[in-house]
Enzyme design. Structure first.
Site, PDB file in Angstrom:
ATOM      1  N   LYS A   1      26.503  66.535  62.157  1.00  0.00           N
ATOM      2  CA  LYS A   1      26.818  67.791  61.493  1.00  0.00           C
ATOM      3  C   LYS A   1      25.763  68.853  61.826  1.00  0.00           C
ATOM      4  O   LYS A   1      26.090  69.983  62.210  1.00  0.00           O
ATOM      5  CB  LYS A   1      26.869  67.552  59.980  1.00  0.00           C
ATOM      6  CG  LYS A   1      27.464  68.695  59.213  1.00  0.00           C
ATOM      7  CD  LYS A   1      27.491  68.399  57.721  1.00  0.00           C
ATOM      8  CE  LYS A   1      28.518  67.332  57.387  1.00  0.00           C
ATOM      9  NZ  LYS A   1      28.436  66.875  56.004  1.00  0.00           N
TER      10      LYS A   1
ATOM     11  N   ARG B   1      23.607  68.578  52.268  1.00  0.00           N
ATOM     12  CA  ARG B   1      24.608  67.600  52.739  1.00  0.00           C
ATOM     13  C   ARG B   1      23.993  66.592  53.692  1.00  0.00           C
ATOM     14  O   ARG B   1      23.156  66.946  54.523  1.00  0.00           O
ATOM     15  CB  ARG B   1      25.726  68.314  53.513  1.00  0.00           C
ATOM     16  CG  ARG B   1      26.564  69.252  52.717  1.00  0.00           C
ATOM     17  CD  ARG B   1      27.527  69.955  53.676  1.00  0.00           C
ATOM     18  NE  ARG B   1      28.039  71.168  53.101  1.00  0.00           N
ATOM     19  CZ  ARG B   1      29.203  71.257  52.458  1.00  0.00           C
ATOM     20  NH1 ARG B   1      29.974  70.188  52.331  1.00  0.00           N
ATOM     21  NH2 ARG B   1      29.604  72.389  51.949  1.00  0.00           N
TER      22      ARG B   1
ATOM     23  N   GLY C   1      32.385  60.393  53.834  1.00  0.00           N
ATOM     24  CA  GLY C   1      32.366  60.136  52.397  1.00  0.00           C
ATOM     25  C   GLY C   1      31.404  59.046  51.963  1.00  0.00           C
ATOM     26  O   GLY C   1      31.392  58.657  50.807  1.00  0.00           O
TER      27      GLY C   1
ATOM     28  N   MET D   1      28.002  59.033  52.199  1.00  0.00           N
ATOM     29  CA  MET D   1      26.707  59.467  51.657  1.00  0.00           C
ATOM     30  C   MET D   1      26.912  60.698  50.775  1.00  0.00           C
ATOM     31  O   MET D   1      28.033  61.126  50.543  1.00  0.00           O
ATOM     32  CB  MET D   1      25.734  59.716  52.798  1.00  0.00           C
ATOM     33  CG  MET D   1      25.354  58.420  53.497  1.00  0.00           C
ATOM     34  SD  MET D   1      24.216  58.668  54.841  1.00  0.00           S
ATOM     35  CE  MET D   1      25.181  59.575  56.013  1.00  0.00           C
TER      36      MET D   1
ATOM     37  N   ARG E   1      33.357  69.422  64.660  1.00  0.00           N
ATOM     38  CA  ARG E   1      33.006  68.215  65.429  1.00  0.00           C
ATOM     39  C   ARG E   1      34.189  67.870  66.321  1.00  0.00           C
ATOM     40  O   ARG E   1      35.311  68.347  66.091  1.00  0.00           O
ATOM     41  CB  ARG E   1      32.685  67.046  64.504  1.00  0.00           C
ATOM     42  CG  ARG E   1      33.863  66.625  63.727  1.00  0.00           C
ATOM     43  CD  ARG E   1      33.567  65.568  62.718  1.00  0.00           C
ATOM     44  NE  ARG E   1      34.724  65.560  61.828  1.00  0.00           N
ATOM     45  CZ  ARG E   1      34.750  65.003  60.661  1.00  0.00           C
ATOM     46  NH1 ARG E   1      33.699  64.388  60.191  1.00  0.00           N
ATOM     47  NH2 ARG E   1      35.838  65.028  59.933  1.00  0.00           N
TER      48      ARG E   1
ATOM     49  N   HIS F   1      46.847  28.484  66.448  1.00  0.00           N
ATOM     50  CA  HIS F   1      47.856  28.282  67.484  1.00  0.00           C
ATOM     51  C   HIS F   1      48.885  29.404  67.457  1.00  0.00           C
ATOM     52  O   HIS F   1      49.205  30.007  68.483  1.00  0.00           O
ATOM     53  CB  HIS F   1      48.527  26.915  67.255  1.00  0.00           C
ATOM     54  CG  HIS F   1      49.610  26.617  68.243  1.00  0.00           C
ATOM     55  ND1 HIS F   1      50.924  26.941  68.009  1.00  0.00           N
ATOM     56  CD2 HIS F   1      49.559  26.069  69.468  1.00  0.00           C
ATOM     57  CE1 HIS F   1      51.643  26.570  69.057  1.00  0.00           C
ATOM     58  NE2 HIS F   1      50.837  26.033  69.956  1.00  0.00           N
TER      59      HIS F   1
ATOM     60  N   ARG G   1      49.984  27.681  82.463  1.00  0.00           N
ATOM     61  CA  ARG G   1      49.693  26.465  81.677  1.00  0.00           C
ATOM     62  C   ARG G   1      50.907  25.568  81.805  1.00  0.00           C
ATOM     63  O   ARG G   1      51.965  25.879  81.270  1.00  0.00           O
ATOM     64  CB  ARG G   1      49.473  26.823  80.213  1.00  0.00           C
ATOM     65  CG  ARG G   1      48.179  27.588  79.919  1.00  0.00           C
ATOM     66  CD  ARG G   1      48.095  27.880  78.432  1.00  0.00           C
ATOM     67  NE  ARG G   1      46.784  28.309  77.992  1.00  0.00           N
ATOM     68  CZ  ARG G   1      46.468  29.582  77.716  1.00  0.00           C
ATOM     69  NH1 ARG G   1      47.370  30.534  77.852  1.00  0.00           N
ATOM     70  NH2 ARG G   1      45.261  29.893  77.294  1.00  0.00           N
TER      71      ARG G   1
ATOM     72  N   ARG H   1      47.662  25.547  86.706  1.00  0.00           N
ATOM     73  CA  ARG H   1      46.687  24.621  86.146  1.00  0.00           C
ATOM     74  C   ARG H   1      47.343  23.280  85.856  1.00  0.00           C
ATOM     75  O   ARG H   1      48.425  23.220  85.251  1.00  0.00           O
ATOM     76  CB  ARG H   1      46.115  25.188  84.852  1.00  0.00           C
ATOM     77  CG  ARG H   1      45.069  24.279  84.268  1.00  0.00           C
ATOM     78  CD  ARG H   1      44.493  24.839  83.017  1.00  0.00           C
ATOM     79  NE  ARG H   1      45.437  24.748  81.916  1.00  0.00           N
ATOM     80  CZ  ARG H   1      45.179  25.219  80.702  1.00  0.00           C
ATOM     81  NH1 ARG H   1      44.048  25.854  80.470  1.00  0.00           N
ATOM     82  NH2 ARG H   1      46.050  25.082  79.742  1.00  0.00           N
TER      83      ARG H   1
ATOM     84  N   SER I   1      37.661  29.839  87.510  1.00  0.00           N
ATOM     85  CA  SER I   1      38.265  30.712  86.510  1.00  0.00           C
ATOM     86  C   SER I   1      37.669  30.314  85.153  1.00  0.00           C
ATOM     87  O   SER I   1      37.792  29.169  84.730  1.00  0.00           O
ATOM     88  CB  SER I   1      39.789  30.556  86.500  1.00  0.00           C
ATOM     89  OG  SER I   1      40.328  31.390  85.512  1.00  0.00           O
TER      90      SER I   1
ATOM     91  N   GLY J   1      37.399  29.640  81.516  1.00  0.00           N
ATOM     92  CA  GLY J   1      38.258  29.413  80.349  1.00  0.00           C
ATOM     93  C   GLY J   1      37.415  29.747  79.135  1.00  0.00           C
ATOM     94  O   GLY J   1      36.773  28.891  78.530  1.00  0.00           O
ATOM     95  N   THR J   2      37.420  31.018  78.783  1.00  0.00           N
ATOM     96  CA  THR J   2      36.480  31.465  77.751  1.00  0.00           C
ATOM     97  C   THR J   2      36.880  30.993  76.358  1.00  0.00           C
ATOM     98  O   THR J   2      36.058  31.033  75.444  1.00  0.00           O
ATOM     99  CB  THR J   2      36.359  32.996  77.779  1.00  0.00           C
ATOM    100  OG1 THR J   2      37.671  33.550  77.883  1.00  0.00           O
ATOM    101  CG2 THR J   2      35.515  33.440  78.950  1.00  0.00           C
ATOM    102  N   ASN J   3      38.136  30.543  76.196  1.00  0.00           N
ATOM    103  CA  ASN J   3      38.505  30.000  74.877  1.00  0.00           C
ATOM    104  C   ASN J   3      37.730  28.711  74.624  1.00  0.00           C
ATOM    105  O   ASN J   3      37.075  28.544  73.591  1.00  0.00           O
ATOM    106  CB  ASN J   3      40.007  29.690  74.814  1.00  0.00           C
ATOM    107  CG  ASN J   3      40.850  30.899  75.107  1.00  0.00           C
ATOM    108  OD1 ASN J   3      40.418  32.028  74.887  1.00  0.00           O
ATOM    109  ND2 ASN J   3      42.052  30.672  75.613  1.00  0.00           N
TER     110      ASN J   3
ATOM    111  N   CYS K   1      40.414  33.493  82.619  1.00  0.00           N
ATOM    112  CA  CYS K   1      41.785  33.410  82.143  1.00  0.00           C
ATOM    113  C   CYS K   1      41.863  33.080  80.651  1.00  0.00           C
ATOM    114  O   CYS K   1      42.933  32.843  80.120  1.00  0.00           O
ATOM    115  CB  CYS K   1      42.594  32.401  82.963  1.00  0.00           C
ATOM    116  SG  CYS K   1      41.954  30.725  82.846  1.00  0.00           S
TER     117      CYS K   1
ATOM    118  N   TYR L   1      38.349  39.164  89.200  1.00  0.00           N
ATOM    119  CA  TYR L   1      39.568  39.533  88.486  1.00  0.00           C
ATOM    120  C   TYR L   1      39.548  39.010  87.058  1.00  0.00           C
ATOM    121  O   TYR L   1      38.766  38.112  86.733  1.00  0.00           O
ATOM    122  CB  TYR L   1      40.822  39.028  89.213  1.00  0.00           C
ATOM    123  CG  TYR L   1      40.990  37.522  89.164  1.00  0.00           C
ATOM    124  CD1 TYR L   1      41.773  36.924  88.178  1.00  0.00           C
ATOM    125  CD2 TYR L   1      40.365  36.695  90.085  1.00  0.00           C
ATOM    126  CE1 TYR L   1      41.916  35.550  88.110  1.00  0.00           C
ATOM    127  CE2 TYR L   1      40.504  35.328  90.040  1.00  0.00           C
ATOM    128  CZ  TYR L   1      41.274  34.753  89.043  1.00  0.00           C
ATOM    129  OH  TYR L   1      41.413  33.398  88.972  1.00  0.00           O
TER     130      TYR L   1
HETATM  131  C1  PEP Z   1      40.528  28.581  78.007  1.00  0.00           C
HETATM  132  O1  PEP Z   1      40.032  27.588  77.506  1.00  0.00           O
HETATM  133  O2  PEP Z   1      39.984  29.705  77.970  1.00  0.00           O
HETATM  134  C2  PEP Z   1      41.836  28.510  78.659  1.00  0.00           C
HETATM  135  C3  PEP Z   1      42.338  29.543  79.322  1.00  0.00           C
HETATM  136  O3  PEP Z   1      42.530  27.354  78.500  1.00  0.00           O
HETATM  137  P1  PEP Z   1      43.342  26.983  77.157  1.00  0.00           P
HETATM  138  O4  PEP Z   1      43.345  28.198  76.283  1.00  0.00           O
HETATM  139  O5  PEP Z   1      44.694  26.597  77.613  1.00  0.00           O
HETATM  140  O6  PEP Z   1      42.531  25.857  76.626  1.00  0.00           O
HETATM  141 MG    MG Z   2      40.880  25.659  77.983  1.00  0.00          MG
END
Ligand code: PEP
Ligand code: MG
Length: 869
Positions: free
Chosen positions: A22, A91, A100, A102, A322, A438, A559, A614, A761, A763-765, A829, A849
């Site tokens: 501000k 102010r 809002g 402060m 602003r 899931h 998958r 896969r 690749s 598999g970040t899950n 992925c 990618y």
């Molecule tokens: C993962 O683990 O990131 C992955 C892509 O495989 P899934 O989710 O099928 O375990």
């Molecule tokens: Mg996995």
């Protein structure tokens, strides 16, 4: 000496960290020559020192005195003067907007004496002077001294004479604080400044910052400004204005005006405002002047601005501006129009929109104004709006969908068995689980609306009913679910499809309207800029084809497990239960042509582009019936003296396969190494499908991906088998073989693993699951809300990549993998591949990618473009 106070003439818009948003913008407007009431800003540094030490910096009082004197001279009025009093507003204003959160204190400088001076000046409106004094005592009492608002409200109910109210308020003040309301205006000012400092740590401000991830140590600046009054008669008023429509981005005059009123009356909604256009009729001179300033501001800021203004006896004052908040649609339209106006270039336009905004534009939504009271609340797990009769199991969902009905599948929670029903349903509603359950993951993958964990619902699938709040809903009753807000409604609410998705689908031309044209333009620019490829996670030809329309450059993850469900289940059961090699080989031989047909579909849809398939990942027992149900069935049969027959063999097998921690059990490559012929069958199906597609004139680019690898030997074993099959039946077709990096050990031994991999690749899950040790299926409902509350993380690490921990493993694996094998192709992925923030990280980490669900492909394209500018 540190400067703790800046006159509005001393600052500029770049000084937000020091002067707050501000203050910096007030300085900017002042220096543009716009009519801003004079004033000064106490810096965030002064606040930081106060918060650290509990005292104002020593120099502050003196600096305020100097600036106050200058202000008084400029105004020709003096704080507390009996004849000609100056009033100031005090102010808050931090570097980040915290609307809002402060404190604000108006009319500082009024005392028992100066109120008479003000009243004399006001002439006609003596009443308004006393009303200002009343407001001061109330605001000051509440915010500086913590007097409960209810006490003042009590008085308001019994009196509307401001003079009388002042006396009553002063009494309340005295009773609560043990002292008189301060009659030294400078003391009022100093205490008000201190109260604003302290409000940085008010409970609601702390909570807001945590939610918005605003650092806790920034402190707020304090703006002290000469008061101007919009409540001095019909030639006065107050309003807000936008330089464009913040809802659609269209240029024009947008805003609200309230005649004869102060700013807080507008906020409090005490009286109805009129559209800003009406000001032209009420006060043409001020209106024209305002429009001139608005154009000037937009050109100067090169963006939509919002403005607060006051007119005092026909004289216009600019109180705030602003860069304004806007809807996702407006963000795209404005960015594109500013390019047309020559104010910004295409790179800057791209920087001003986000993947999250594009995501919002892609979901269907309930029509504005249609909402009623929700029946229940859950987690908004996959955005969108879905309406339809409820069904309680997959079979019923598929049956009704086949008749053309849009149903909502309601389950306590879902498992892979529910997949056909989830595919068939319009929306999914569960009473348990969170954003990584899931249901949520699968629904997001399919771009399907999903609300999870609506705990007020008691779902009884056997009786085909659910109970909520004592109300019973049976199969076939209509509900509406909002996957963005997590709300569940009774009955059918009207839904509007997303025009942006229709454009991606090719149903609307790129110039169909302003919004589509803007999306088209910015995405085209993102594609030209980005270095990161965008692939898709798709298990069917139809999904792959859609993703391709949405701009995917390949399939990054197919998958294969979904291909083992549905009609094929009995075959899979036979495979698992096979008594000998012969029986198993027969089951595999029957599965092979089915798999091959699936893969041919994919190669057709992605002709000329890579398709990464896969090998089977989930534990085999997921394809068998539930242990509990089967045990009961067999037990009942035995108790009745009947022969349980085949069920007994099945039970033995299910028991044999049962695992306490299936996520850490016999899945992925482990399964391939343990069940003879399973991976070989899948590899054969892939290679045969590719050859068939090539022979039909196509251009298949198959890639085989091995899941859950933790040691190079695992990969080498599968690779040797694959190479043999490829040599035997591949007919010279190149097939790349790579691995997922989803077990921490794989990330940490990536240099070794790269020796046997053409590609990685992430598999970040699973990498997140195993890196944090959080079960991805259970964790959200269990304790994530507490973790979020405590600020242990700002977003679930399953949603947005944890850069410090999981991200570090990714960087190690990228560096060591590439060092060992420079041509290694690297992607991701997991769910994070389509998360806007995570895409930025993957670009930084140097991946080739990202791969994400079809509906997230445009979002990833946009973010990849933004990451490259
Ligand atoms: C993962 O683990 O990131 C992955 C892509 O495989 P899934 O989710 O099928 O375990
Ligand atoms: Mg996995």
């Amino acid at each position: 000496m540190t400067t703790f106070v800046y006159d509005f003439t001393d600052g500029n818009k770049e000084m937000k960290a020091l002067l707050g948003g501000k203050g910096a913008n007030l300085a900017e407007m002042t220096n543009l020559g716009l009519p801003v009431p004079p004033g000064f800003t106490v810096t965030t540094e002064a606040c930081q020192e106060y918060l650290r030490t509990g005292r104002e910096p020593d120099e502050l009082a003196e600096q305020i005195t100097a600036h106050l004197e200058r202000l008084e001279k400029q105004m020709g009025r003096w704080l507390g003067d009996p004849d000609n009093p100056l009033l100031v507003s005090v102010r808050s204003g931090g570097a980040f907007s915290m609307p809002g959160m402060m404190e604000t204190i108006l009319d500082v400088g009024l005392t028992d004496v100066s109120v008479h001076g003000l009243a004399a000046q006001r002439g006609e409106s003596v009443h308004s002077a006393w009303d200002s004094y009343r407001r001061l005592i109330e605001m000051f009492g509440r915010t500086v001294c913590g007097v409960p608002a209810a006490e003042f409200d009590q008085v308001k109910r019994h009196s509307d004479d401001p003079k009388e109210m002042v006396a009553a308020y002063q009494k309340i003040f005295r009773e609560h604080t043990g002292r008189e309301f301060p009659q030294d205006p400078r003391e009022q000012l100093d205490l008000a400044v201190r109260a604003v400092f302290a409000s940085w740590n008010s409970e609601r401000a702390v909570l807001y910052r945590r939610q918005e991830r605003i650092p806790a140590d920034l402190g707020t600046a304090v703006n002290v400004m000469a008061m101007v009054f919009g409540n001095l008669g019909p030639d006065s008023g107050t309003g807000v204005a936008f330089t464009r429509d913040p809802a659609t981005g269209e240029p024009g005059v947008y805003g609200d005006y309230l005649q004869n009123a102060q700013g807080e009356d507008v906020v409090a909604g005490i009286r109805n405002t009129v559209p800003l256009q009406d000001l032209e009729r009420l006060d043409k001179k001020s209106y024209d002047e305002l429009l001139g300033h608005m154009a000037r501001l937009e050109e100067h800021y090169r963006d939509l601005c919002d403005i607060e203004f006051t007119i005092e006896h026909g004289r216009l004052w600019m109180l705030q501006t602003r860069v304004g908040k806007r809807t996702a649609a407006a963000a795209f339209v404005i960015a594109s129009q500013l390019v047309d106006d020559g104010l910004i270039d295409a790179d800057e336009a791209l920087a001003r929109v986000t993947g999250a905004q594009l995501a919002q534009l892609m979901f269907p939504a309930f029509e504005v104004g249609a909402e009623t009271r929700p029946l229940a609340h859950g987690v908004g797990a996959s955005p969108g709006a879905a309406v339809g009769p409820i069904v309680f199991d997959s079979a019923r969902a598929t049956a009704l969908a086949a008749e053309g009905q849009d149903v909502i599948l309601v389950r306590r929670e879902t498992n892979p068995d529910d997949l056909p029903g989830m595919i068939a349903a319009q929306g999914i509603l569960t009473s348990r689980g969170g954003k990584t359950s899931h249901a949520a993951v699968v629904a997001r993958g399919m771009g399907k609306t999903c609300v999870c964990g609506a705990e007020a619902l008691q779902v009884d699938a056997d009786r085909r009913e659910l109970t909520v709040d004592g109300q019973v809903l049976r199969e076939g009753e209509e509900i509406s679910i909002d996957g963005t807000t997590g709300r569940v409604y009774l009955g059918a609410m009207p839904v509007a499809p997303s025009p942006v998705v229709r454009y991606f689908e090719g149903e609307l031309a790129p110039n169909a309207d302003r919004l589509i044209a803007a999306v088209h333009r910015l995405l085209t620019h993102a594609d030209a800029r980005r270095r990161l490829g965008v692939h898709t996670n798709a298990d069917t030809g139809a999904d792959a084809a859609r993703a391709r329309r949405f701009g995917a450059e390949g399939v990054g993850l197919c998958r294969t497990e979904h291909m083992f469900l549905g009609d094929r289940r009995p075959l899979v059961e036979r495979l698992i239960l096979a008594a000998d090699d012969h029986e198993r080989d027969r089951a595999l031989a029957e599965l092979l042509p089915l798999q091959q047909a699936d893969f041919e579909d994919l190669f057709r849809a992605m002709d000329g582009a890579p398709v990464t398939i896969r090998l089977l990942d989930p534990p085999l027992h997921e394809f068998l019936p539930s242990l509990e149900e089967l045990a009961v069935k067999v037990g009942v049969a035995q108790a009745l003296g009947k022969d349980p027959g085949a069920d007994l063999a099945l039970l033995t097998a299910v028991r044999r396969m049962h695992e306490e921690n299936p996520m850490l059990g016999l899945r992925g490559v482990r399964l391939g190494l343990v069940v003879p012929g399973l991976f070989a069958m899948q590899i054969r199906a892939i290679v045969q499908a590719a050859v068939a597609h090539r022979d039909a004139g196509g251009d298949p680019r198959p890639e085989i991906m091995v899941p859950l690898v933790g040691a190079v030997q695992e990969l080498e074993t599968v690779r040797a088998e694959a190479e043999q099959i490829i040599a035997e039946i591949g007919d010279g077709l190149p097939v790349r073989i790579g691995t997922m990096i989803e077990v921490p050990r794989a990330a940490l031994t990536a240099g070794e693993i790269a020796q046997a991999a053409d590609f990685f690749s992430f598999g970040t899950n699973d990498l997140t699951q195993m890196g944090w040790g959080f079960s991805r299926d259970d964790v959200e409902g269990a304790f994530f809300s507490r973790y979020l509350e405590l600020g242990i993380f700002g977003t679930s690490p399953f949603e947005s990549i944890d850069r410090a921990g999981i991200g570090r493993m990714i960087r190690i694996a990228v560096d060591e993998g590439r060092a060992a094998r420079p041509e290694l192709h690297i992607g991701v992925c997991g769910e994070h591949g389509g998360d806007p923030d995570s895409v930025q990280f993957f670009a930084e980490a140097g991946l080739d990618y990202v791969s994400c669900s079809p509906y997230r492909v445009p979002i990833a394209r946009l973010e990849a473009g933004r990451a490259a500018i």
